[in-house]
Motif scaffolding. Structure first.
Motif, PDB file in Angstrom:
ATOM      1  N   TYR A 105       0.836  -1.207   0.000  1.00  0.00           N
ATOM      2  CA  TYR A 105       0.000   0.000   0.000  1.00  0.00           C
ATOM      3  C   TYR A 105       0.868   1.253   0.000  1.00  0.00           C
ATOM      4  O   TYR A 105       0.670   2.177  -0.786  1.00  0.00           O
ATOM      5  N   SER A 106       1.899   1.264   0.875  1.00  0.00           N
ATOM      6  CA  SER A 106       2.743   2.468   0.940  1.00  0.00           C
ATOM      7  C   SER A 106       3.618   2.610  -0.299  1.00  0.00           C
ATOM      8  O   SER A 106       3.938   3.734  -0.710  1.00  0.00           O
ATOM      9  N   ASN A 109       1.364   4.125  -3.073  1.00  0.00           N
ATOM     10  CA  ASN A 109       0.933   5.496  -2.838  1.00  0.00           C
ATOM     11  C   ASN A 109       2.080   6.477  -2.657  1.00  0.00           C
ATOM     12  O   ASN A 109       1.873   7.571  -2.144  1.00  0.00           O
TER      13      ASN A 109
END
Lengths: 161, 101
Positions: A105-106, A109
């Motif tokens: 996820y990081s 993003n």
């Protein structure tokens, strides 16, 4: 195009063989799949224009570390019991998948700053970076000293009294 | 191929190694999973070096240091495992509880 095909082949082989290391029930087969995983990571290094690292990976991991692991497996009789899980299996699965989710996820993003294309050959430049003035020669010597101490210490550990 | 593919591949390999290192019984298999994790970190560092600072090559230098330390770690770890096997006749990580009280 060819680089992309090579990347996907090496990536899938490395992930599948790493899963085989964890999930196969025979320890010797896990060690052999670990060798396959090391080889495909060497291929990944080649797709990243790191030829020297690929050669070092094949020499050190495929050549030395895997032989050491196979020797340790054959010297201990644990192979009869198979490749068992302990009672932390479900919490470990949850922790690893949670870690993977957070990291992916990081990664997705984040805006990565990508710079231009690298030089075709990195081995000569790597030698310059390591050994020239202002390079990493002292750190390399200390790392070699660490390796020597590790060799002597392991000889003392396994020596018959 | 972009940076994100390599980083996700390294994250997947690291997660597989983490799962194996926590949940396995055989100490040799735990060391094998730790080697997989170290390889994943090497991929990350080399990918950053290739895509973010392609002209400096510091990532390659640090990958070399990681490989050296991993070799030393494998040597000492397997020596400790064989030494434990001599005294305890087992390398089951759940049964090696000499320091537990």
């Amino acid at each position: 195009m060819g680089l992309e095909i090579a990347f996907w082949i090496f990536a899938s082989v490395s992930v599948v063989s790493a899963m085989a290391v964890v999930f196969l029930s025979n320890v010797i087969r896990s060690a052999l799949f670990l060798i396959l995983c090391f080889l495909s990571v060497a291929g990944i290094f080649i797709t990243l224009n790191a030829e020297f690292l690929a050669a070092a990976q094949v020499l050190i991991y495929v050549g030395a570390v895997s032989v050491l692991i196979l020797l340790a497996i054959t010297l201990t009789k644990e192979i009869q019991h198979g490749n068992l899980f302990n009672k932390l299996r479900i919490p470990a699965l949850l922790a690893a998948s949670g870690f993977l989710g957070v990291v992916i996820y990081s990664l997705i993003n984040t805006d990565w700053v990508i710079s231009g294309t690298p030089p075709e050959q990195t081995t000569v430049k790597l030698a310059d970076t390591l050994f020239n003035n202002g390079g990493y020669i002292l750190v390399l010597e200390i790392a070699i000293l660490v390796l020597l101490v590790a060799i002597i210490g392991s000889i003392i550990l396994v020596r018959e009294k | 191929m972009t940076l994100i593919h390599y980083l996700i591949l390294a994250a997947v390999l690291f997660a597989i190694g983490l799962y194996g290192a926590v949940s396995k019984r055989n100490a040799v298999v735990i060391l094998m999973c730790i080697e997989v994790m170290l390889n994943a970190v090497c991929i990350t560092i080399v990918a950053f070096s290739r895509y973010v600072t392609p002209l400096l090559l510091t990532g390659h230098v640090f990958a070399i240091f990681i490989i050296i330390i991993a070799a030393a770690e494998a040597t000492v770890g397997l020596a400790i495992i064989i030494s434990i096997y001599r005294t305890n006749k087992t390398v089951d990580a759940t049964k090696i509880d000499l320091l537990k009280w």
